[in-house]
Scaffold this motif. Structure first.
Motif, PDB file in Angstrom:
ATOM      1  N   TRP A 271     -52.537  60.141  74.358  1.00 18.16           N
ATOM      2  CA  TRP A 271     -53.399  60.031  73.166  1.00 18.16           C
ATOM      3  C   TRP A 271     -53.516  58.545  72.793  1.00 18.16           C
ATOM      4  N   ASN A 272     -54.044  57.748  73.704  1.00 17.36           N
ATOM      5  CA  ASN A 272     -54.081  56.297  73.516  1.00 17.36           C
ATOM      6  C   ASN A 272     -55.149  55.847  72.525  1.00 17.36           C
ATOM      7  N   LYS A 273     -55.985  56.766  72.059  1.00 18.90           N
ATOM      8  CA  LYS A 273     -56.997  56.412  71.065  1.00 18.90           C
ATOM      9  C   LYS A 273     -56.496  56.620  69.636  1.00 18.90           C
ATOM     10  N   CYS A 274     -55.279  57.154  69.497  1.00 16.38           N
ATOM     11  CA  CYS A 274     -54.686  57.392  68.186  1.00 16.38           C
ATOM     12  C   CYS A 274     -53.677  56.280  67.869  1.00 16.38           C
ATOM     13  N   ALA A 275     -53.638  55.881  66.605  1.00 13.81           N
ATOM     14  CA  ALA A 275     -52.672  54.876  66.164  1.00 13.81           C
ATOM     15  C   ALA A 275     -51.318  55.553  65.945  1.00 13.81           C
ATOM     16  N   PHE A 276     -50.269  54.996  66.526  1.00 16.00           N
ATOM     17  CA  PHE A 276     -48.931  55.590  66.459  1.00 16.00           C
ATOM     18  C   PHE A 276     -48.052  54.822  65.483  1.00 16.00           C
ATOM     19  N   CYS A 277     -47.286  55.591  64.711  1.00 10.65           N
ATOM     20  CA  CYS A 277     -46.194  55.063  63.911  1.00 10.65           C
ATOM     21  C   CYS A 277     -44.945  55.868  64.252  1.00 10.65           C
ATOM     22  N   THR A 278     -43.782  55.243  64.158  1.00 13.72           N
ATOM     23  CA  THR A 278     -42.550  55.918  64.547  1.00 13.72           C
ATOM     24  C   THR A 278     -41.484  55.747  63.470  1.00 13.72           C
ATOM     25  N   PHE A 279     -40.568  56.710  63.470  1.00 14.77           N
ATOM     26  CA  PHE A 279     -39.363  56.616  62.636  1.00 14.77           C
ATOM     27  C   PHE A 279     -38.163  56.810  63.552  1.00 14.77           C
ATOM     28  N   ASN A 280     -37.287  55.806  63.580  1.00 17.69           N
ATOM     29  CA  ASN A 280     -36.088  55.851  64.403  1.00 17.69           C
ATOM     30  C   ASN A 280     -34.930  56.382  63.562  1.00 17.69           C
ATOM     31  N   PRO A 281     -34.442  57.581  63.823  1.00 15.56           N
ATOM     32  CA  PRO A 281     -33.345  58.130  63.009  1.00 15.56           C
ATOM     33  C   PRO A 281     -32.044  57.351  63.133  1.00 15.56           C
ATOM     34  N   VAL A 282     -31.867  56.596  64.201  1.00 13.69           N
ATOM     35  CA  VAL A 282     -30.631  55.835  64.383  1.00 13.69           C
ATOM     36  C   VAL A 282     -30.622  54.623  63.464  1.00 13.69           C
ATOM     37  N   THR A 283     -31.713  53.871  63.481  1.00  9.09           N
ATOM     38  CA  THR A 283     -31.802  52.679  62.619  1.00  9.09           C
ATOM     39  C   THR A 283     -32.358  52.993  61.235  1.00  9.09           C
ATOM     40  N   ARG A 284     -32.913  54.212  61.074  1.00  5.73           N
ATOM     41  CA  ARG A 284     -33.527  54.648  59.806  1.00  5.73           C
ATOM     42  C   ARG A 284     -34.684  53.745  59.393  1.00  5.73           C
ATOM     43  N   GLN A 285     -35.406  53.258  60.366  1.00  4.58           N
ATOM     44  CA  GLN A 285     -36.526  52.366  60.115  1.00  4.58           C
ATOM     45  C   GLN A 285     -37.811  52.977  60.674  1.00  4.58           C
ATOM     46  N   GLY A 286     -38.903  52.796  59.944  1.00  2.00           N
ATOM     47  CA  GLY A 286     -40.221  53.193  60.423  1.00  2.00           C
ATOM     48  C   GLY A 286     -41.049  51.960  60.724  1.00  2.00           C
ATOM     49  N   ARG A 287     -41.985  52.088  61.650  1.00  2.00           N
ATOM     50  CA  ARG A 287     -42.795  50.932  62.015  1.00  2.00           C
ATOM     51  C   ARG A 287     -44.094  51.387  62.656  1.00  2.00           C
ATOM     52  N   HIS A 288     -45.088  50.478  62.629  1.00  2.00           N
ATOM     53  CA  HIS A 288     -46.323  50.666  63.381  1.00  2.00           C
ATOM     54  C   HIS A 288     -46.059  50.212  64.815  1.00  2.00           C
ATOM     55  N   GLU A 289     -46.385  51.061  65.766  1.00  2.41           N
ATOM     56  CA  GLU A 289     -46.163  50.701  67.164  1.00  2.41           C
ATOM     57  C   GLU A 289     -47.194  49.649  67.579  1.00  2.41           C
ATOM     58  N   THR A 290     -46.709  48.512  68.017  1.00  2.00           N
ATOM     59  CA  THR A 290     -47.579  47.406  68.399  1.00  2.00           C
ATOM     60  C   THR A 290     -47.732  47.285  69.910  1.00  2.00           C
ATOM     61  N   LEU A 291     -47.192  48.236  70.663  1.00  2.00           N
ATOM     62  CA  LEU A 291     -47.346  48.206  72.114  1.00  2.00           C
ATOM     63  C   LEU A 291     -48.819  48.269  72.476  1.00  2.00           C
ATOM     64  N   SER A 292     -49.251  47.334  73.282  1.00  2.93           N
ATOM     65  CA  SER A 292     -50.656  47.280  73.669  1.00  2.93           C
ATOM     66  C   SER A 292     -50.927  48.338  74.721  1.00  2.93           C
ATOM     67  N   ILE A 293     -51.549  49.436  74.312  1.00  2.00           N
ATOM     68  CA  ILE A 293     -51.870  50.499  75.249  1.00  2.00           C
ATOM     69  C   ILE A 293     -52.901  50.006  76.264  1.00  2.00           C
ATOM     70  N   SER A 294     -53.827  49.162  75.809  1.00  2.00           N
ATOM     71  CA  SER A 294     -54.832  48.651  76.731  1.00  2.00           C
ATOM     72  C   SER A 294     -54.178  47.852  77.863  1.00  2.00           C
ATOM     73  N   ARG A 295     -53.157  47.089  77.525  1.00  2.00           N
ATOM     74  CA  ARG A 295     -52.458  46.315  78.540  1.00  2.00           C
ATOM     75  C   ARG A 295     -51.722  47.243  79.509  1.00  2.00           C
ATOM     76  N   ALA A 296     -51.121  48.284  78.977  1.00  2.00           N
ATOM     77  CA  ALA A 296     -50.426  49.241  79.839  1.00  2.00           C
ATOM     78  C   ALA A 296     -51.406  49.964  80.751  1.00  2.00           C
ATOM     79  N   LEU A 297     -52.565  50.310  80.211  1.00  2.00           N
ATOM     80  CA  LEU A 297     -53.562  50.992  81.027  1.00  2.00           C
ATOM     81  C   LEU A 297     -54.104  50.075  82.118  1.00  2.00           C
TER      82      LEU A 297
END
Length: 516
Positions: A271-297
């Motif tokens: 689902w590379n056309k959707c903006a992803f945000c994540t919550f890490n239960p270990v660090t208890r931090q949420g963030r906007h995923e900045t991984l460049s999907i276009s670069r990976a593709l």
């Protein structure tokens, strides 16, 4: 250390009367490669108290599954990090159900997949899979998934969600790693009053033969689509969720609960056309995923170009339990043959650099595995390893690059949602060429008519026997081009001489060498 650990596990199993089955490892280094490819599922933290074990390993639910299936022999599949509690879990289940249990220690491939082959070796009637799972469908045995329960603070998760999505009218799909799936019901009750347009994904329990198209015997929660009349339901990677058909899935954001893993990579690539945000239960931090999907593709598109330059394709069998793996292997063979290439099929268990380096005549490999293990980082390998989708993109001219990425190979089969028919042979293609974007050389793009495409010719034709093997086998042609071909007898070609004594000593200092 690994051999010592498995020895202890066998002793523990013998003490409680359970039977342990451990699959032989191909090489001692395979465990290291497996840890690189598969993230740690659960940290047992040593021995558990009986009450904790009953809750984490869902003993009652598992016993109900075994009894309703009327299983007499049950395979219990544990990843390496959960084997510490496997003997106690097996003993509890045998005491409650009276069934014979078998512990599957090492899996032939990734631990996230159901190892039905190992279960059939002990004539198991059903299988219980523990720990992280890719939720790939199985075909032979009834399977129950017990994910375990990693600690997560629901209040921290909800607070991170509110921070990342301050607009309460946001359209968001909440997905999670399977080890956190138990909190989805409670999280839904917390956020739904504030966010009416949020869709919570469910684990699809009908993706194994136990269901057979009917309601699952062990539902975790109700389908969220019932609360959104007219919504469209997506069933993918063992998960299901609903979204507004008019808005489209591209109009939704994705909120993922879990650490960085192959699961997250697989979801973001699909689902590379959707903006992803994540919550890490270990660090208890949420963030906007900045991984460049276009670069990976684009990195994956580079591998597609490498596949177009290849002449010999190696098909790596990375699963023996996921549904339709035989069908996709035949599909790949047919596609490679139509593209005028040669192919070999390899079954070698867990992959590593040393194994694939033994076949230098192969230009590129295509890995048939579950969606999570298909995205293999092959930067350390001597030859690239691609997915079935990338292979189909390289050889099927009818398939156009749209930016969509397919990790589930079953979607490529005829009759599936993403299947594209191979174009018919065009006589003008015999002289058609294009330029490789990697080497800059001209390459032919003509299709090869297979033997089944037309009537066979029965005319007798004289064939050069010296070239017959080389024409039929690219491996034989590669061997013929090498200056050294191994230990050959060469009968009648080597002159007869008397035997003489060879050099003595070690390679660093032979006896006849003068020390400088």
């Amino acid at each position: 250390m690994g051999s010592r650990r498995y020895h202890v596990d066998r002793l523990e199993c013998a003490s409680v009367g359970a039977t342990c089955v451990t699959m032989a490892m191909q090489f001692s280094s395979d465990s290291t490669e497996a840890m690189k490819q598969t993230p740690v599922v659960n940290d047992p933290g040593g021995r558990m108290l009986p009450d904790e074990m009953d809750e984490v390993y869902e003993i009652k639910r598992t016993a109900d599954f075994i009894q309703q299936c009327q299983s007499k022999r049950v395979a219990l599949q544990f990843p390496d990090e959960l084997l510490v509690n496997s003997a106690e879990v097996a003993a509890k289940l045998e005491e409650i159900t009276g069934s014979k249990t078998f512990i599957l220690g090492d899996t032939s491939y990734g631990s996230c997949c159901v190892d039905e082959v190992a279960a059939e070796h002990v004539l198991a009637d059903s299988l219980v899979h523990y720990g992280r799972s890719c939720l790939s469908p199985s075909t032979r045995l009834p399977v129950l998934f017990v994910f375990g329960r990693r600690l997560v603070d629901i209040n921290d998760c909800a607070a991170a969600f509110r921070t990342l999505y301050p607009d309460q009218k946001s359209h968001v799909v909440v997905v999670c790693d399977v080890v956190y799936s138990y909190i989805m019901g409670d999280l839904k009750r917390v956020l739904r009053p504030e966010y009416p347009h949020v869709s919570f994904s469910n684990i699809d329990n009908e993706r194994h033969p136990l269901s057979s198209g009917k309601a699952s015997l062990f539902p975790l929660w109700t389908n969220d689509s019932t609360e959104h009349p007219g919504a469209e339901t997506v069933k993918k990677f063992g998960r299901q969720f609903s979204f507004d058909h008019q808005l489209g899935l591209e109009g939704y954001g994705m909120f993922y609960i879990g650490e960085e893993s192959l699961t997250l990579t697989n979801l973001m690539m699909t689902w590379n056309k959707c903006a992803f945000c994540t919550f890490n239960p270990v660090t208890r931090q949420g963030r906007h995923e900045t991984l460049s999907i276009s670069r990976a593709l684009m990195k994956r598109y580079y591998l597609i170009e490498r596949a177009r330059d290849a002449k010999v394709v190696g098909i790596l069998v990375g699963t023996l339990g996921v549904a339709d793996y035989l069908s996709v292997i035949e599909h790949i063979k047919a596609t490679v043959r139509k593209a005028g290439k040669k192919s070999y099929t390899f079954v070698m268990g867990k992959l590593n650099v040393a194994k694939l380096a033994n076949f230098l005549e192969v230009d590129i490999y295509v890995l048939v595995a579950c969606p999570e293990n298909s995205l293999l980082d092959s930067s350390e390998f001597y030859r690239p390893v691609i997915t079935p989708f990338e292979m189909d993109m390289a050889y099927n001219r009818a398939r156009q690059w749209t930016g969509d990425y397919i990790t589930d190979y079953r979607d490529l089969l005829p009759g599936s949602c993403s299947h594209v028919e191979f174009p018919d042979e065009d006589p003008s293609d015999a002289e058609r060429t294009d330029i490789s974007l990697i080497t800059g050389e001209l390459r032919s793009v003509h299709l090869t008519r297979t033997q089944d495409d037309g009537p066979s010719c029965t005319a007798v034709e004289q064939r050069n026997s010296a070239l017959t093997v080389a024409e039929l086998s690219p491996a034989a042609s590669f061997l013929d081009s090498r200056s050294w071909k191994g230990l050959e007898q060469k009968l009648g070609e080597t002159a007869v001489t008397k035997a003489r004594q060879g050099r003595r000593g070690i390679a660093i200092a032979y006896d006849d060498e003068v020390n400088s």
